[in-house]
Write an enzyme that holds these catalytic residues in place. Sequence first.
Site, PDB file in Angstrom:
ATOM      1  N   HIS A 137      -4.767  -0.614   5.844  1.00 44.36           N
ATOM      2  CA  HIS A 137      -4.306   0.159   7.008  1.00 44.36           C
ATOM      3  C   HIS A 137      -5.259   0.070   8.200  1.00 44.36           C
ATOM      4  CE1 HIS A 137      -7.055   2.914   5.046  1.00 44.36           C
ATOM      5  NE2 HIS A 137      -6.184   3.281   4.143  1.00 44.36           N
ATOM      6  N   HIS A 155     -10.564   1.308   1.609  1.00 46.20           N
ATOM      7  CA  HIS A 155     -10.373   2.301   2.673  1.00 46.20           C
ATOM      8  C   HIS A 155     -11.622   2.187   3.545  1.00 46.20           C
ATOM      9  CE1 HIS A 155      -8.770   6.132   4.398  1.00 46.20           C
ATOM     10  NE2 HIS A 155      -9.982   6.062   4.927  1.00 46.20           N
ATOM     11  N   HIS A 212       0.866  -1.197   0.000  1.00 50.52           N
ATOM     12  CA  HIS A 212       0.000   0.000   0.000  1.00 50.52           C
ATOM     13  C   HIS A 212       0.891   1.231   0.000  1.00 50.52           C
ATOM     14  CE1 HIS A 212      -3.882   2.100   1.328  1.00 50.52           C
ATOM     15  NE2 HIS A 212      -2.994   3.052   1.110  1.00 50.52           N
ATOM     16  N   ASP A 263       1.321   2.546   3.555  1.00 42.71           N
ATOM     17  CA  ASP A 263       0.478   3.736   3.377  1.00 42.71           C
ATOM     18  C   ASP A 263       1.323   5.005   3.468  1.00 42.71           C
ATOM     19  OD1 ASP A 263      -1.783   5.151   2.756  1.00 42.71           O
ATOM     20  OD2 ASP A 263      -2.619   5.115   4.765  1.00 42.71           O
ATOM     21  N   HIS A 308       1.528   5.348  -1.662  1.00 45.48           N
ATOM     22  CA  HIS A 308       1.181   6.537  -2.451  1.00 45.48           C
ATOM     23  C   HIS A 308       2.467   7.137  -3.009  1.00 45.48           C
ATOM     24  CE1 HIS A 308      -2.981   6.722  -0.925  1.00 45.48           C
ATOM     25  NE2 HIS A 308      -2.449   6.181   0.160  1.00 45.48           N
ATOM     26  N   LYS A 356      -9.289  -0.158  -6.031  1.00 46.20           N
ATOM     27  CA  LYS A 356      -9.344   0.486  -4.719  1.00 46.20           C
ATOM     28  C   LYS A 356     -10.687   1.157  -4.511  1.00 46.20           C
ATOM     29  CE  LYS A 356      -7.909   2.187  -0.780  1.00 46.20           C
ATOM     30  NZ  LYS A 356      -6.761   3.013  -0.420  1.00 46.20           N
TER      31      LYS A 356
HETATM   32  O1  DOR Z   1      -3.510   9.459   5.659  1.00 46.14           O
HETATM   33  C1  DOR Z   1      -3.848   9.179   4.524  1.00 46.14           C
HETATM   34  N1  DOR Z   1      -3.269   9.731   3.438  1.00 46.14           N
HETATM   35  N2  DOR Z   1      -4.839   8.315   4.367  1.00 46.14           N
HETATM   36  C2  DOR Z   1      -5.361   8.058   3.168  1.00 46.14           C
HETATM   37  O2  DOR Z   1      -6.263   7.279   3.096  1.00 46.14           O
HETATM   38  C3  DOR Z   1      -4.884   8.771   1.959  1.00 46.14           C
HETATM   39  C4  DOR Z   1      -3.519   9.234   2.130  1.00 46.14           C
HETATM   40  C5  DOR Z   1      -3.094  10.219   1.071  1.00 46.14           C
HETATM   41  O3  DOR Z   1      -3.289   9.950  -0.115  1.00 46.14           O
HETATM   42  O4  DOR Z   1      -2.564  11.269   1.425  1.00 46.14           O
HETATM   43 ZN    ZN Z   2      -3.467   5.051   1.526  1.00 45.10          ZN
END
Ligand code: DOR
Ligand code: ZN
Length: 353
Positions: A174, A136, A13, A254, A15, A99
């Site tokens: 998460h 999520h 997971h 995450d 980003h 997702k």
């Molecule tokens: O804390 C988070 N940041 N939770 C999420 O679900 C998205 C993520 C983000 O993309 O910044």
């Molecule tokens: Zn995330």
Amino acid sequence: MQTLTLTRPDDFHLHLRDGAAMRDALPWSARQFARAIIMPNLKPPVVRLQQALDYRDRILAALPAGSDFTPLMTLYLTDDTTPEMVEEARTSGVVHAFKLYPAGATTNSDSGVTELKRIYPALEAMQRVGMPLLIHGEVTDPDVDVFDREAVFIDRHLVALHRAFPELKIVLEHITTAHAAAYVREASELDAQGVPRLAATITAHHLLHNRNAMFRGGLRPHYYCLPVLKRETHRQALLDAATSGDPRFFLGTDSAPHARNTKETACGCAGCFTAANALELYCAAFEQRDALQRLDDFASRFGAAFYGLPRNSGTLTLERSAWDVPAMLPYADAEIVPLHAGEVMEWRLAAAG
Ligand code: DOR
Ligand code: ZN
């Protein structure tokens, strides 16, 4: 234990963002992980196969020379995702999951799903072709207390969804509560190979911190993420799950980069940036339970088994050697504050090969 050698781990997971931000975030993950499940919540979101293929090309083009990091792409479910889009994604071999963001739940989730019933045809197709659903798991109802939103999502939505699609592969992403860990443990059967149908990822920040971290001596925006950190009993339940050797629980950082000025502001973004010291943070967490010998399964085996991927061939070695986490790192035309910035870490990345 002074050194720890793991099979090269995967981040299930992550980003990465796009453009200059992605170019600065990516090398940190590529340094530690062989593969990562790449979140699709860009602006605009990665909804169609062609967008995922283009995003993948941009990631591959931004990799440091010699890196063999593999991005595992995902698509963003909307009310308009069709069974044909699911089938096309499966056939591509490039998309590894869809997702589900409930609309409005978190960063760039405005195009998310407004009502689960609307995506039932897509979920039916995903179940049929063996495409995992990543969730999520928080309700967006403003009347629900922010600390209860995960538990309420499970009770109001996930139980019914899992019953309606018992063969669908699901990752509750998460997880942050004892409730989620117990639900995943009890509701998920293992197949003949010991692989669960319903699983959960756990972040390093949720293993290491409870909600006090956001308020220690003042407001601490770099500890604010979604789902938000919970109380200590929940952290303990997550540590139990992660270190139990149960294949239903595996690593997903995450890591969610946001430039410093968008965190340190009146209405700060949600997300902890953990890619720069991910395994070091997980070592610290597992060591709290004297369970470093379990980290290899959690970081390098259970997730790959869930996704039907081969185990990586390389290794990653960490050594017990104190170092200071930098206060800031470069991030596009700004900077980013890594989790535990300015603090000492006990474990250090020694080698990847
Ligand atoms: O804390 C988070 N940041 N939770 C999420 O679900 C998205 C993520 C983000 O993309 O910044
Ligand atoms: Zn995330």
